[in-house]
Design an enzyme around this catalytic site. Structure first.
Site, PDB file in Angstrom:
ATOM      1  N   HIS A 221     -68.205 -64.747   9.641  1.00 38.97           N
ATOM      2  CA  HIS A 221     -68.800 -63.451   9.324  1.00 38.97           C
ATOM      3  C   HIS A 221     -70.328 -63.511   9.360  1.00 38.97           C
ATOM      4  CE1 HIS A 221     -67.421 -59.462   8.239  1.00 38.97           C
ATOM      5  NE2 HIS A 221     -68.466 -59.335   7.449  1.00 38.97           N
TER       6      HIS A 221
ATOM      7  N   TYR B 150     -75.475 -54.976   6.277  1.00 35.88           N
ATOM      8  CA  TYR B 150     -75.303 -56.122   7.162  1.00 35.88           C
ATOM      9  C   TYR B 150     -76.623 -56.541   7.813  1.00 35.88           C
ATOM     10  CZ  TYR B 150     -70.201 -56.221   7.161  1.00 35.88           C
ATOM     11  OH  TYR B 150     -68.892 -56.367   6.806  1.00 35.88           O
TER      12      TYR B 150
ATOM     13  N   HIS C 184     -68.493 -49.584  12.127  1.00 35.80           N
ATOM     14  CA  HIS C 184     -68.578 -49.102  10.747  1.00 35.80           C
ATOM     15  C   HIS C 184     -68.421 -47.591  10.685  1.00 35.80           C
ATOM     16  CE1 HIS C 184     -71.110 -52.811   9.412  1.00 35.80           C
ATOM     17  NE2 HIS C 184     -69.819 -53.033   9.304  1.00 35.80           N
TER      18      HIS C 184
ATOM     19  N   ARG D  82     -71.667 -62.421  12.538  1.00 40.00           N
ATOM     20  CA  ARG D  82     -71.694 -60.946  12.620  1.00 40.00           C
ATOM     21  C   ARG D  82     -72.964 -60.411  11.943  1.00 40.00           C
ATOM     22  NH1 ARG D  82     -68.254 -56.313  13.152  1.00 40.00           N
ATOM     23  NH2 ARG D  82     -68.129 -54.981  11.307  1.00 40.00           N
TER      24      ARG D  82
ATOM     25  N   LYS E  83     -60.638 -51.812  12.513  1.00 39.71           N
ATOM     26  CA  LYS E  83     -59.938 -51.333  11.322  1.00 39.71           C
ATOM     27  C   LYS E  83     -59.384 -49.942  11.563  1.00 39.71           C
ATOM     28  CE  LYS E  83     -62.376 -53.985   7.779  1.00 39.71           C
ATOM     29  NZ  LYS E  83     -63.194 -53.917   6.552  1.00 39.71           N
TER      30      LYS E  83
ATOM     31  N   ARG F 272     -65.539 -58.808  14.234  1.00 41.44           N
ATOM     32  CA  ARG F 272     -64.861 -59.434  13.100  1.00 41.44           C
ATOM     33  C   ARG F 272     -63.929 -60.506  13.671  1.00 41.44           C
ATOM     34  NH1 ARG F 272     -64.361 -53.763  12.282  1.00 41.44           N
ATOM     35  NH2 ARG F 272     -65.529 -53.013  10.453  1.00 41.44           N
TER      36      ARG F 272
END
Length: 308
Positions: free
Chosen positions: A254, A289, A280, A257, A182, A158
């Site tokens: 993005h 994705y 993830h 990615r 994250k 990211r």
């Protein structure tokens, strides 16, 4: 309500380690919700100053959604705003401010699922090769930008993760990078020889920037003032190169990615390995994705089906 929103924003920033982009969007969405409630709760066009948090129920939240629909907001935008409201009330429920989440029974608008346009391997290679050619001129900005773009595609990071990297996060010998994603979770992601070459070429540029600006920092990617690069800066620089080199292709940080995940899958990589590299929580998120080409599906069918 303002105080509760600010407490939630602090939680996102310091406990969940949410990206600045996420924090900015959540704050904006919640303040919009608060403003709607204030206007709806007033009389003779005068909004109320404070909305009691315990007075907010599912009906008032649905009223907010109806207001957004009237303003012809996109379903995806409305769904995001509802997600922000729901997460806010979840937080208040866990903290004990509320007994239950009033947004829990409010249905999310159905958003049409559209697959992103994935750049082909040929398009990616041509784009990065042209950046590499430009970097041969010795332009410090191009050398840095090449390292950024090569690493984004090589590792599927990211943009917030990329700008958060420190020099010590990169193991050049092993071709690995330690990423803080994250929720402050760490993971190790590999990168290839082209990204390593680009990073090695950038390191003297980084040292020169620090020396010229008389600064000391652990940040890997620096701006012209010797400070840590921002996510917006990465978006701007990518947009600039896209306009110059591949104006017919829509590319965002993005989308690199997306391409990373899709191309790995097309070459036979295990979906769970891709999930791990992307950071993830859910395999279902990884599947969104990635997209498999019809040609690949037909190749698999022809090789494996007994009646093919």
């Amino acid at each position: 309500m303002d105080e509760l929103i600010e407490r939630y924003i602090q939680y996102l920033q310091y406990e969940r380690n949410a990206s600045p982009h996420t924090v900015r969007n959540y704050r904006s969405d919640l303040m919009q919700f608060r403003d709607f409630l204030a206007r709806a709760g007033g009389t003779e066009g005068q909004p109320v100053k404070q909305v009691p948090i315990k007075s907010i129920d599912a009906l008032r939240i649905r009223g907010f959604l109806a207001h957004l629909f009237e303003k012809e907001k996109k379903k995806s935008s409305i769904a995001r705003k509802l997600a922000a409201v729901r997460a806010f009330f979840n937080f208040l429920s866990r903290e004990g401010t509320l007994v239950a989440n009033p947004a829990a029974t409010v249905s999310t608008p159905k958003v049409p699922h559209t697959l992103p346009r994935i750049m082909t391997e040929e398009e990616i290679n041509q784009f990065l090769d042209r950046i590499a050619e430009g970097a041969k001129t010795g332009d410090p900005a191009l050398i840095r930008d090449r390292a950024i773009l090569e690493l984004l595609y090589a590792s599927g990071l990211r943009v917030s993760e990329l700008v958060g990297l420190d020099l010590r996060s990169v193991s050049f010998g092993d071709g690995m990078v330690l990423v803080r994603g994250k929720g402050n979770k760490e993971r190790i992601v590999p990168f290839g020889s082209k990204a390593r070459d680009a990073l090695n070429a950038y390191l003297p540029v980084r040292e020169r920037l620090l020396h010229e600006n008389k600064k000391t920092t652990g940040a890997l990617f620096l701006n012209q003032r010797g400070g840590r690069l921002t996510t917006r800066s990465v978006g701007r620089l990518l947009k600039k190169y896209v306009r110059q080199l591949v104006p017919h292709v829509k590319v965002s940080p993005h989308s690199l990615r997306h391409a990373f995940a899709s191309h790995l899958l097309a070459e036979g990589a295990d979906l769970r390995a891709i999930q791990e590299m992307l950071g993830h929580k859910s395999l279902a998120t990884t599947q969104k994705y990635t997209q498999v080409s019809i040609k690949q599906l037909m190749d698999v069918y022809d090789k494996t089906h007994p009646k093919a």
